[in-house]
Design a protein around this motif. Sequence first.
Motif, mmCIF file in Angstrom:
data_model
loop_
_atom_site.group_PDB
_atom_site.id
_atom_site.type_symbol
_atom_site.label_atom_id
_atom_site.label_comp_id
_atom_site.label_asym_id
_atom_site.label_seq_id
_atom_site.Cartn_x
_atom_site.Cartn_y
_atom_site.Cartn_z
ATOM 1 N N ALA A 78 -78.724 57.091 -33.246
ATOM 2 C CA ALA A 78 -79.089 57.161 -34.671
ATOM 3 C C ALA A 78 -78.648 55.887 -35.372
ATOM 4 O O ALA A 78 -77.607 55.322 -35.043
ATOM 5 C CB ALA A 78 -78.439 58.375 -35.323
ATOM 6 N N HIS A 79 -79.448 55.421 -36.320
ATOM 7 C CA HIS A 79 -79.126 54.167 -37.013
ATOM 8 C C HIS A 79 -77.753 54.242 -37.665
ATOM 9 O O HIS A 79 -77.025 53.257 -37.700
ATOM 10 C CB HIS A 79 -80.200 53.846 -38.053
ATOM 11 C CG HIS A 79 -81.512 53.487 -37.426
ATOM 12 N ND1 HIS A 79 -82.626 53.155 -38.162
ATOM 13 C CD2 HIS A 79 -81.908 53.414 -36.112
ATOM 14 C CE1 HIS A 79 -83.637 52.889 -37.344
ATOM 15 N NE2 HIS A 79 -83.225 53.042 -36.109
ATOM 16 N N GLU A 80 -77.409 55.385 -38.205
ATOM 17 C CA GLU A 80 -76.057 55.620 -38.701
ATOM 18 C C GLU A 80 -75.753 57.098 -38.597
ATOM 19 O O GLU A 80 -76.662 57.926 -38.482
ATOM 20 C CB GLU A 80 -75.871 55.125 -40.134
ATOM 21 C CG GLU A 80 -76.757 55.773 -41.172
ATOM 22 C CD GLU A 80 -76.537 55.178 -42.550
ATOM 23 O OE1 GLU A 80 -76.175 55.948 -43.469
ATOM 24 O OE2 GLU A 80 -76.731 53.972 -42.711
ATOM 25 N N VAL A 81 -74.457 57.439 -38.615
ATOM 26 C CA VAL A 81 -74.032 58.829 -38.423
ATOM 27 C C VAL A 81 -73.099 59.233 -39.564
ATOM 28 O O VAL A 81 -72.221 58.462 -39.954
ATOM 29 C CB VAL A 81 -73.316 58.991 -37.063
ATOM 30 C CG1 VAL A 81 -72.702 60.384 -36.936
ATOM 31 C CG2 VAL A 81 -74.278 58.732 -35.913
ATOM 32 N N SER A 101 -68.434 62.173 -27.669
ATOM 33 C CA SER A 101 -69.380 61.279 -28.353
ATOM 34 C C SER A 101 -68.642 60.056 -28.878
ATOM 35 O O SER A 101 -67.530 60.171 -29.400
ATOM 36 C CB SER A 101 -70.052 62.007 -29.521
ATOM 37 O OG SER A 101 -70.610 63.236 -29.095
ATOM 38 N N CYS A 102 -69.280 58.900 -28.752
ATOM 39 C CA CYS A 102 -68.609 57.671 -29.161
ATOM 40 C C CYS A 102 -68.781 57.398 -30.645
ATOM 41 O O CYS A 102 -69.833 57.622 -31.219
ATOM 42 C CB CYS A 102 -69.125 56.488 -28.344
ATOM 43 S SG CYS A 102 -70.836 56.032 -28.677
ATOM 44 N N GLY A 103 -67.680 56.945 -31.244
ATOM 45 C CA GLY A 103 -67.725 56.378 -32.581
ATOM 46 C C GLY A 103 -67.674 54.870 -32.413
ATOM 47 O O GLY A 103 -68.631 54.246 -31.970
ATOM 48 N N ALA A 119 -75.543 52.112 -35.282
ATOM 49 C CA ALA A 119 -74.458 51.420 -35.998
ATOM 50 C C ALA A 119 -73.144 52.189 -35.971
ATOM 51 O O ALA A 119 -72.105 51.632 -36.303
ATOM 52 C CB ALA A 119 -74.867 51.157 -37.444
ATOM 53 N N GLY A 120 -73.166 53.476 -35.604
ATOM 54 C CA GLY A 120 -71.928 54.250 -35.572
ATOM 55 C C GLY A 120 -71.691 55.030 -36.850
ATOM 56 O O GLY A 120 -72.502 54.995 -37.780
ATOM 57 N N PRO A 121 -70.561 55.746 -36.922
ATOM 58 C CA PRO A 121 -70.287 56.587 -38.101
ATOM 59 C C PRO A 121 -70.041 55.764 -39.354
ATOM 60 O O PRO A 121 -69.199 54.877 -39.360
ATOM 61 C CB PRO A 121 -69.033 57.374 -37.691
ATOM 62 C CG PRO A 121 -68.439 56.634 -36.538
ATOM 63 C CD PRO A 121 -69.535 55.878 -35.880
#
Length: 203
Positions: A78-81, A101-103, A119-121
């Motif tokens: 996902a583009h951002e979380v 799940s990776c941050g 991009a991450g959380p």
Amino acid sequence: MLPLSIGDNELAETATCIVPLPEIFAYYLQRGRIDVGFLGAAQIDRFGNLNSTVIGNYTHPKVRLPGAGGAPEIASYAHEVLIVMKQSTRSFVAQLDFRTSCGYLGGGRTRAGSRSPGAGPKAVITDFGVLRPNPRTLELELAALYPSVSVESARAATGWPLEVAQTLEVVPAPEARELEVLRDLHARTEAAHAASVRIKLPS
């Protein structure tokens, strides 16, 4: 009313189309077509890595959790979380029992080095306020508080030394109309879920 689960038919009542789950992953998520993913978990660490697999040792766990589901793919693609969790020292931990799940992995450039395309959380929304990644270290820091919540109470509910952003925001209190809508939704959901379910089988 609120759905009972992610598979509740109520979620499809106003949908333009319904897409099978394999297609969601193959044709949308993994092809970079999902802008925002929403996740929760049993544990989160300072870099936004999540555990939804086990509490305790993997081979002899204290608690076996629901598992990964699609969370690793959402976290990666996902583009951002946005992560939504209740904040406590049991869930906001210094060390995950298992990384589902990776941050931002170990912080800094470690996620970029893993070549995860998303991009991450971008934010962790809790019952104390909002945590966001530090622009340099990518460690989660307290960025916003709800009215009447103190920095000390947010830190006391965190299993690592929680840093505070240079500019700490205050989230506006909900307006009367917003509270009215939420309370009405809650009441209608409780009433609907309390009713008996009748299934009519073909004769």
